[in-house]
Scaffold this motif. Structure first.
Motif, PDB file in Angstrom:
ATOM      1  N   LYS A  27       0.689  -0.932   0.010  1.00  0.00           N
ATOM      2  CA  LYS A  27       0.167  -0.219  -0.020  1.00  0.00           C
ATOM      3  C   LYS A  27       0.475   1.193   0.035  1.00  0.00           C
ATOM      4  N   LEU A  28       0.290   2.855   0.038  1.00  0.00           N
ATOM      5  CA  LEU A  28       1.212   4.078  -0.953  1.00  0.00           C
ATOM      6  C   LEU A  28       0.653   4.700   0.672  1.00  0.00           C
ATOM      7  N   GLU A  29       1.504   4.487   1.583  1.00  0.00           N
ATOM      8  CA  GLU A  29       1.463   5.250   2.826  1.00  0.00           C
ATOM      9  C   GLU A  29       1.934   6.329   2.981  1.00  0.00           C
ATOM     10  N   VAL A  31       3.892   7.986   0.419  1.00  0.00           N
ATOM     11  CA  VAL A  31       4.904   8.175  -1.023  1.00  0.00           C
ATOM     12  C   VAL A  31       6.796   8.385  -1.132  1.00  0.00           C
ATOM     13  N   SER A  60       2.372   4.754  -8.019  1.00  0.00           N
ATOM     14  CA  SER A  60       0.524   4.888  -8.020  1.00  0.00           C
ATOM     15  C   SER A  60       0.097   3.802  -8.953  1.00  0.00           C
ATOM     16  N   GLU A  61       0.252   4.122 -10.160  1.00  0.00           N
ATOM     17  CA  GLU A  61      -0.164   2.846 -10.331  1.00  0.00           C
ATOM     18  C   GLU A  61       0.077   1.864 -10.013  1.00  0.00           C
ATOM     19  N   LEU A  63       0.888   0.725  -7.114  1.00  0.00           N
ATOM     20  CA  LEU A  63      -0.054  -0.057  -5.376  1.00  0.00           C
ATOM     21  C   LEU A  63      -1.449   0.697  -5.550  1.00  0.00           C
ATOM     22  N   MET A  64      -1.729   1.403  -6.060  1.00  0.00           N
ATOM     23  CA  MET A  64      -3.759   1.721  -6.489  1.00  0.00           C
ATOM     24  C   MET A  64      -4.060   0.614  -7.381  1.00  0.00           C
TER      25      MET A  64
END
Length: 65
Positions: A27-29, A31, A60-61, A63-64
């Motif tokens: 997850k992106l906590e 960055v 972003s791409e 991890l999201m």
């Protein structure tokens, strides 16, 4: 997975190289920390720095999802 392409021309880092460097992140906590981790593995954005935003976009791409 998305088509492979070069994200960082200076260090020849590809989309797949960045995705592989993100395998331990789910997850992106934080960055900035994730970017540093990817940078430590791939050395992307350590030449001219012109790919900084492209690297962030790939992070972003991936991890999201």
């Amino acid at each position: 997975m998305k088509e492979n392409y070069t994200v960082c021309n200076c260090k020849k880092v590809t989309y797949h190289d960045i995705a592989t460097a993100l395998e331990n992140h789910n997850k992106l906590e934080d960055v900035e920390q994730v970017f540093k981790d990817v940078q430590n593995v791939t050395h992307c954005s350590t030449g001219c720095g012109g790919c900084y935003q492209k690297v962030l976009d790939v992070i972003s791409e991936v991890l999201m999802g």
